[in-house]
Scaffold this active site. Structure first.
Site: not given
Ligand code: FBP
Length: 546
Positions: A77, A141, A172, A198-201, A422
């Site tokens: 993401g 992904r 991952d 990286k990850t906004i989470d 975001g």
């Molecule tokens: P990453 O773990 O790859 O950073 O992605 C996080 C995220 O933004 C989650 O918050 C969300 O559930 C998911 O990606 C959504 O995935 P997609 O962009 O495949 O719809």
């Protein structure tokens, strides 16, 4: 590319680097490391890259560097700041040797396997400095896990004479970076692999990683929107707003937004799990707050819901885990059935308790849980309308309470989902600086011959000058977890720590925020102005590093 006025002016921003990365750098090695758990098994799976020391960078002497080609991949993401990781990496490899070249693989790890790439030149970099998004080379992904993929990757890396690959990704993707580093070391291919967190989470963090990039900008963007909704809500006093927030597993985003905006309710998935709460318990809790506010003439409020909640409700979590195994084992026969047959198939194959839970879920939620997983085995929680599910159930409870005389008021709702808006925002100063420093560190890890390391930048609540940079062996973050029905080495995900300061701070205030109206309106991210408005990072990070 046509740019907005803000983008044009923002492109001139010079990210601030820590002192140790401002010129020539030497790598100082610490003690050997161990994995967080399951040491013996992880060691046997990573014989060439296990136990390496943590590395920190300090100012050093000038040295000469042979010219090399470097590859870069954006994985998973989007998160604000990815372009600055690439510009930091680009600037540093060019500073080390102007002959060095950078190649980007297109649309994520899949580009490495399908041999789709482009050279990133200084003209291209200039267009993307300090911008949001991952569109410079795109993201995807695809999970790198098979020998065939590694070998396909090797062909293109050898063809382009690439000696080091930087993978910018979440837990991952960085796990895959560790596997790839081990494979390329074992096969004597001499290709270094470096990860960037990286990850906004915000769930890729541990003793060595203070925060993943993107969390700062994404939570500031959501908090701006939540604050605006709170003010609308307090002005009209007629709606309850249910806001679902991204964050596939952990509730860090929802918690940070709660700390910034003081909503009436914020559900924290990790607490739901710890208390063994059912969906009904959560509904009772929200309905209780609605009824209490109504009794005091306030038929309005704001509820924050983390998108990962559904998986943390223990009964649903158990159901998902059995479904994961079922789909992993029988996915092929299952996917050819039509919708109704799939539902029947699942009900016939699940254990009794899980089949009961499956049957009680609304049809669309149950359907979403039984759909194919993403390539990393995750349920696509962004597509589950937990906000609507909860507000419908709260409305039903309040109707009942009205009949019993326990609720006197109105309950009109609005729903929002803040996620994608975001992930590509123009990075805050924090993310712009942090990412540029991460990219510079990645270049230095390469220059110092490291592989299987993740670039890290620490002490990030201090002024940028005092930030510390270095690298951490990815194997030190691994443990074994069940994925697609099998035990796999993966980076341990950081969930919200219920004893940690951010959650405790929320807990101290939540009853007051529920009963009264204590909304705070953070406003938009500021790029120009006083440092306390422009440079301050998240409340989560500040509390964690007090
Ligand atoms: P990453 O773990 O790859 O950073 O992605 C996080 C995220 O933004 C989650 O918050 C969300 O559930 C998911 O990606 C959504 O995935 P997609 O962009 O495949 O719809």
């Amino acid at each position: 590319m046509e740019k907005s006025i803000l983008e044009k002016i923002r492109s001139e921003y010079k990210p601030k680097l820590p002192q140790a990365l401002k010129g020539n750098v030497k790598a100082v090695e610490g003690e050997p490391t161990n994995s967080v758990r399951d040491q013996q098994i992880i060691k046997s799976l990573f014989p060439n890259t296990y136990g390496m020391p943590i590395v920190r960078f300090e100012p050093g002497e000038e040295t000469t560097h042979h010219a090399i080609n470097v590859g870069v991949i954006l994985s998973g993401g989007q998160a604000p700041g990815g372009h600055n990781v690439i510009s930091g990496l680009f600037d540093e490899i060019k500073r080390l040797n102007p002959e060095n070249r950078l190649f980007g693989f297109l649309l994520g790890p899949g580009g490495l396997v399908s041999h789709e790439y482009m050279e990133i030149t200084s003209e291209i970099i200039e267009d993307y400095r300090n911008t949001g998004g991952f569109d410079i080379i795109g993201s995807g992904r695809t999970k790198l896990e098979t020998e065939e993929q590694f070998e396909k990757g090797l062909q293109i890396l050898n063809k382009l004479d690439i000696k080091a690959l930087v993978i910018i990704g979440g837990d991952d993707s960085n796990t895959n970076a560790a596997v790839l580093a081990e494979y390329y070391k074992d096969h004597g291919d001499g290709i270094q692999v470096i990860g960037v967190p990286k990850t906004i989470d915000g769930d890729l963090k541990n003793d060595q990683i203070e925060t993943s990039f993107g969390f700062d900008t994404a939570t500031k963007t959501y908090s701006e929107l939540i604050g605006n909704i709170e003010r609308d809500c307090a002005s009209a006093q007629k709606y309850w707003h249910f806001v679902k927030l991204m964050g596939r597993s952990a509730s860090h985003i929802a918690l940070e937004c709660a700390l910034q905006c003081h909503p009436n309710v914020c559900i924290v998935s990790e607490e739901v799990q710890a208390n063994d709460d059912s969906l009904n318990d959560i509904v009772d809790y929200i309905a209780g707050i609605v009824a209490n506010r109504a009794a005091h003439g306030m038929n309005y409020g704001v509820v924050l819901i983390p998108e990962g909640l559904i998986e943390f409700i223990p009964a649903i979590g158990r159901l998902i885990s059995e479904l994961n195994d079922l789909l992993a084992e029988h996915g092929d026969e299952y996917k050819h059935l039509d919708k109704a047959e799939q539902r029947r198939y699942i009900l016939e194959h699940l254990s009794k308790d899980n089949a009961n839970t499956f049957e009680t879920l609304p049809y669309d939620v149950a359907r979403q849980l039984s759909l194919e997983r993403d390539p990393h085995g995750n349920v696509q929680v962004s597509s589950i309308e937990t906000d609507k599910l909860l507000s419908r159930m709260v409305a039903a409870k309040l109707r009942l309470w009205k009949e019993e005389g326990k609720f006197k008021g109105h309950f009109h709702t609005q729903h929002h989902f803040f996620g994608y808006e975001g992930r590509c925002a123009i990075p805050s100063n924090f993310d712009a600086d942090y990412c540029y420093a991460l990219g510079t560190s990645a270049a230095q890890l390469i220059a110092n011959g490291k592989t299987g390391y993740m670039a890290v930048v620490k002490n990030t609540t201090a002024p940028t000058d005092e930030w510390r940079a270095g690298g951490v062996p990815i194997t030190s973050m691994l443990n074994l977890e069940r994925r697609n029905g099998q035990l796999k080495p993966v980076i341990k995900k950081a969930l919200v720590d219920l004893n940690g300061r951010p959650f405790q701070e929320y807990k101290r205030h939540r009853d007051e925020w529920a009963a009264m109206t204590c909304f705070v309106y953070p406003g938009p991210i500021q790029y120009f102005g006083p440092a306390e408005v422009c440079d301050t990072t998240t409340i989560t990070l500040q509390l964690e590093h007090q």
